[in-house]
Design a protein around this motif. Structure first.
Motif, PDB file in Angstrom:
ATOM      1  N   ARG A 207      19.490  14.060  43.626  1.00 49.69           N
ATOM      2  CA  ARG A 207      20.792  14.380  43.038  1.00 49.69           C
ATOM      3  C   ARG A 207      20.999  15.886  42.904  1.00 49.69           C
ATOM      4  O   ARG A 207      22.074  16.418  43.147  1.00 49.69           O
ATOM      5  CB  ARG A 207      20.920  13.768  41.642  1.00 49.69           C
ATOM      6  N   TYR A 208      19.935  16.583  42.497  1.00 52.67           N
ATOM      7  CA  TYR A 208      20.028  18.036  42.348  1.00 52.67           C
ATOM      8  C   TYR A 208      20.216  18.700  43.709  1.00 52.67           C
ATOM      9  O   TYR A 208      20.959  19.649  43.880  1.00 52.67           O
ATOM     10  CB  TYR A 208      18.770  18.582  41.682  1.00 52.67           C
ATOM     11  N   ARG A 209      19.465  18.202  44.660  1.00 55.51           N
ATOM     12  CA  ARG A 209      19.547  18.742  46.014  1.00 55.51           C
ATOM     13  C   ARG A 209      20.978  18.670  46.542  1.00 55.51           C
ATOM     14  O   ARG A 209      21.489  19.627  47.117  1.00 55.51           O
ATOM     15  CB  ARG A 209      18.646  17.883  46.902  1.00 55.51           C
ATOM     16  N   ARG A 210      21.604  17.491  46.354  1.00 48.51           N
ATOM     17  CA  ARG A 210      22.970  17.323  46.858  1.00 48.51           C
ATOM     18  C   ARG A 210      23.922  18.312  46.194  1.00 48.51           C
ATOM     19  O   ARG A 210      24.758  18.923  46.855  1.00 48.51           O
ATOM     20  CB  ARG A 210      23.447  15.887  46.608  1.00 48.51           C
TER      21      ARG A 210
ATOM     22  N   CYS B 134      24.174  24.274  39.765  1.00 51.82           N
ATOM     23  CA  CYS B 134      22.777  23.894  40.064  1.00 51.82           C
ATOM     24  C   CYS B 134      22.060  24.955  40.904  1.00 51.82           C
ATOM     25  O   CYS B 134      21.266  24.649  41.784  1.00 51.82           O
ATOM     26  CB  CYS B 134      22.701  22.541  40.755  1.00 51.82           C
TER      27      CYS B 134
ATOM     28  N   ASP C 160      20.913  16.774  33.950  1.00 54.18           N
ATOM     29  CA  ASP C 160      22.287  16.975  34.442  1.00 54.18           C
ATOM     30  C   ASP C 160      22.222  17.711  35.780  1.00 54.18           C
ATOM     31  O   ASP C 160      21.758  18.848  35.858  1.00 54.18           O
ATOM     32  CB  ASP C 160      23.057  17.781  33.395  1.00 54.18           C
ATOM     33  N   GLU C 161      22.707  17.042  36.812  1.00 56.81           N
ATOM     34  CA  GLU C 161      22.513  17.576  38.170  1.00 56.81           C
ATOM     35  C   GLU C 161      23.273  18.864  38.440  1.00 56.81           C
ATOM     36  O   GLU C 161      23.046  19.522  39.460  1.00 56.81           O
ATOM     37  CB  GLU C 161      22.901  16.522  39.202  1.00 56.81           C
ATOM     38  N   HIS C 162      24.192  19.224  37.542  1.00 56.53           N
ATOM     39  CA  HIS C 162      24.934  20.478  37.735  1.00 56.53           C
ATOM     40  C   HIS C 162      24.157  21.704  37.278  1.00 56.53           C
ATOM     41  O   HIS C 162      24.593  22.837  37.501  1.00 56.53           O
ATOM     42  CB  HIS C 162      26.261  20.434  36.962  1.00 56.53           C
ATOM     43  N   VAL C 163      23.033  21.469  36.623  1.00 54.58           N
ATOM     44  CA  VAL C 163      22.359  22.552  35.927  1.00 54.58           C
ATOM     45  C   VAL C 163      20.930  22.712  36.443  1.00 54.58           C
ATOM     46  O   VAL C 163      20.190  21.732  36.556  1.00 54.58           O
ATOM     47  CB  VAL C 163      22.319  22.254  34.412  1.00 54.58           C
TER      48      VAL C 163
ATOM     49  N   TRP D 210      15.603  23.304  42.650  1.00 58.13           N
ATOM     50  CA  TRP D 210      16.617  23.177  41.596  1.00 58.13           C
ATOM     51  C   TRP D 210      15.999  23.370  40.197  1.00 58.13           C
ATOM     52  O   TRP D 210      16.644  23.094  39.203  1.00 58.13           O
ATOM     53  CB  TRP D 210      17.294  21.809  41.678  1.00 58.13           C
TER      54      TRP D 210
END
Lengths: 343, 343, 343, 343
Positions: free
Chosen positions: B225-228, A94, D128-131, D78
């Motif tokens: 969620r992204y921030r975390r 991310c 998707d929070e990983h991206v 993000w």
């Protein structure tokens, strides 16, 4: 919970009983917080045993933390990090490296592995203040595509990097899998190969949540303790993180667990390799199998099993094995693959 | 390890057996990583039970992470956070808030507690682009000096903040201690008092390593969620973090553990209050005792016991009790205080 | 435009004719961009003449840029900068230092000046990873309150800083005013006094927009060029910035302009000092006069003149003189002050 | 200085006499600092005339500042910015976007221009929070390769972006050249085409140092003033920046200067197009000519002329014309190209 284990991720696996026992044993009375405890001292000693007496290990919470902290320690803000386009760093964090103010210099590779030939074209405009200066080569071991760098490839990269004023970082989220696959000690792929800094992964290999930054050159470690705290990666009750690392690196648990996961991936690859319509796309060096399937087959399989579609365009899937994957899981899944193809 | 427990920190305590059992129970088969598991769902349900149906809980690794993520979510980069000079945020996070690009606006308070009167003088030059605009009031509950805000003080601050275009954050590393001390439910000090966001602490109250960001307004949660993930606080095997939170918030474990720690602090304060040369400097509202001792007495005590000298200039010390402090620990320590004074 | 010049800020003044002429002269044909031009080389030579042969000067756009870049170059992210609460850095940069990830450690001073006694109490918990480590003392010369550090005070601070592992930075937005006030060369207050890095201000002293980072130790300059570019402070047509610096530092323009502004402030202070109800609150060392007036007087004056109310609570105002303030401006204003008091 | 003008960069050119006159005229008496002056008000009015009544213009120092501020205003940390691999943002800003915590998502294009087809493959793993989530398409107009997007191409990108939850940013360092080349008003390529934010370049088109962030949607402008200050891009004596923008946008100076530079590039391309061994590699839409020459020819030319080798591997060079390039410069240079080839 499923009775059978899926193939989505080695992060879906639980904690190895020996690691769990080590955690329970660490729960005894009071211990100094923030790493001043005997378990952390012991874990650090284990890292020195595996990575050489100059290795400085700093337990952290997760792989993102280990990677970003390594890269920050290895670079100034205007220095760049060369990595494969498929690198976890590039696609799955991310933007944490960029949030830390670092630029990734991304190159395409067919199998997730970098060579000096990939990096050399980026060494232009050195000394030009308008351009981020390449400083670190970051490789994943094993790679995100399940391939492995042999020791001589790592050593070649390190030598080339150092000859060009660069440093070599290993994202070792699955370093144990790589070493187990090659039948070499951990230091053969790191310290002995000239690696400068390492993100050591324990979580995917049977731990609950434990990784470590391992710095292999003294000057990189300067001030690192502050960096870890500021980056919110300093555990208060660190003994419970360190106990996991200690357990994994004592005896052969790291090797045993990783070798098992690797063996399960090979078993799966062997079982499906001849199946019509199934094409294995990458060498199965470690604990992952990549394959291209007909979309309809993938769909049928997804009803009963968990795994990731890696590339929507090509239909490539990833099947990941872990320390707790049982031969029966593999056999049942392979049978279902065959059945899904035949339908 | 010491057989007796010291008074250095509630972070030196281990894990409560009920929490450890919950962790062990969570270690069953495969579970989705990164929070898509049943334990995380259950923990989130517990947070809704305690903090209201609008509460959104995000498990994180540690208090620094919870605090910094809360403050980032509540502010734009040019908005400031008002806190006490003694705030953990200000003195013990190695500049993590500033590393995240946020400015703390620090005010002096005698007992660690803020009132609107402390904040009001900072509301100058509103709308002036040269000046960081105050946006958040951050209070610790219980405070770093062991004092507690009653519900009406929190509500007063929240009301005042909202009336002045500000938001209220609670650093609840020891929220359970505060609620237990006041005999009120957790929501009395947070949701019902108008708090906007909360760092919920479990680690110091008998967990292994588990905190949560609890957002009490929908709009703050947007993109959180992204921030975390970007802040490196997303656990892969999250079930083992969530299981701790679930255990603490199920039944009365949170209350029981915190109330015990508080009682031990009171027992200690009561035992040493009359001792000549010992002056207790703060109200013993929660689980900490602050006292000024003659330096020679402190030195003698430090031979056998662990605790912190809080202020080298005044000789003030901090004695912290935890969920596992035994009455015998307190009595033995108090006896040694008396003996050290008499020598 | 007003025919009369106000007393709001030396930033309200225009460009000195000699500086304007230098800019016009630089507009001749093509010149290499980004500093590879003869005007920049000449300006850098001027800085070496004024600050010693080891001085490395980097032209930048504005004071915020000069200050933040100096502080970044002098510190690691976990190292703090001690400054006065009234420092421009702290109150007027919209958190730019914190946006760059640096923590200011703020101390109260009656007159804007720091002494070792202000800094010493901050040197606690050295080596403790939870705490931002004090590394730089940043002073403004002249201060935001119009006071000046004599050379021996600067030297004393530098010596103390170095003895305690710290460095000394000067925010010299008005360094020329300070040097002119003291009748000393620029290097007496900087290089010769042991200063490590300097933000040199030209804009307020008759330039259009030109400041410089001046680094007085080689190791600080390492990589600084990249830092300036990355921080968006590298001018493309730099010759027009450098020509201003060159003009100011050639001959005695820097001294002449600053001395004039200082003289105007003294003239103003002398004219109003005896007026009933007017209390001058700070020594008038440089080009600013601080005074407390009855609010009604301030209100009347504001109808015809521009100046800042410095402190709404006390009624303190700031009257700032500049290179172009005329004696007639001062006399007319002073007369209006007297008239406003009498009404 | 050279009597002849080179072809290295439009940043090597000086200041247009009309701009210089405007600067001189702005130097009259006192004016409010930081943008509260009549010149800034006038410049902002000019921007509204050119870009529509909703356009909000913020003068800044340079192109890096304009670009990074635009991108920060358009994104959360993000969210990613899609740009061409050749984008100035990606190759020439020393990582300033990443230093501001933003990730660039780089795509290959043959001529520096992006189409929806380039961006579409990046729209995967949305939510998707990983991206890092793609949020902005950033195009340069004219591009770094001297090509131009016609209005309908910009409109097509904007429409596609908005349909996919994205925004469109234009790096308009040479927007005037593009508009002049196409014979359209500035708004045809921006406001009327649906662009959301714009970096407007004046420096390369005959200014001394003046760029502007132009925000074309109200909500993006929220808090932007603070952002500009915090990013160290707020000029104190802003009138001298604004006067340049005002001069360029009053009457047809922007068009006249840019059209001249474009015409000189065409003249040069026409003159060398037939020369043996010289291959023009890009459409000469604006003020740049890209060509591949034999290395020996390049070497001979470099003795007397300044220009950049764009690609060391292919021998591609860039010849850039500016507002002050004279036909005689072009003719002399073209003659030397021919002579160098013949030798």
């Amino acid at each position: 919970m499923n009775e059978r284990r899926g193939f989505a991720s080695d992060n879906h696996a639980g904690v190895h009983p020996e690691v769990m026992a080590a955690i329970a044993e660490a729960n005894e009375g009071h211990a100094e917080a923030y790493g001043g405890d005997p378990w952390t001292a012991r874990a650090q000693q284990r890292f020195r045993e595996h990575f050489g007496s100059g290795a400085q290990a700093f337990p952290v919470f997760n792989g993102t933390g280990a990677n970003v902290l390594c890269l920050e320690a290895l670079t100034q803000p205007w220095q760049g990090i060369v990595c494969a386009r498929t690198a976890h760093l590039n696609v799955d964090e991310c933007g944490a490296p960029e949030a830390a103010g670092r630029k990734l210099l991304v190159v395409d590779t067919p199998d997730g592995r970098l060579t000096p030939e990939h990096v050399a074209p980026l060494l232009v405009r050195i000394g030009d203040e308008h351009v981020v200066q390449p400083r670190v080569i970051s490789i994943a071991q094993s790679t995100e595509l399940g391939t492995v760098y042999p020791p001589e490839a790592v050593a070649g990269l390190a030598e080339w990097a150092h000859a060009h004023g660069m440093l070599l970082h290993v994202d070792g989220a699955r370093l144990c899998n790589a070493a187990a696959a090659l039948g070499v000690p951990l230091r053969a792929l790191t310290t002995d190969a000239g690696v400068d800094a390492l993100s050591f992964g324990a979580t995917k290999n049977g731990s609950m949540g434990a990784e470590a930054v391992v710095l292999l050159r003294d000057e990189i470690a300067d001030g690192f303790r502050y960096r870890r705290k500021q980056a919110m990666q300093l555990a208060s009750k660190m003994r419970f993180v360190s106990a996991q690392l200690d357990a994994l690196l004592t005896g052969d648990l790291w090797q045993r667990s990783a070798a098992h996961a690797n063996a399960m991936a090979r078993r799966l690859a062997d079982a499906v390799r001849g199946v019509e319509g199934v094409r294995i796309t990458q060498p199965v060096d470690a604990n992952a199998v990549f394959a291209i399937l007909p979309p309809a087959v993938t769909e049928r399989l997804e009803r009963d099993w968990t795994f990731y579609v890696w590339d929507d365009n090509t239909g490539e899937v990833r099947w990941m094995c872990s320390w707790d994957t049982a031969p029966e899981d593999v056999d049942a899944f392979a049978a279902d693959v065959k059945a899904a193809v035949l339908r």
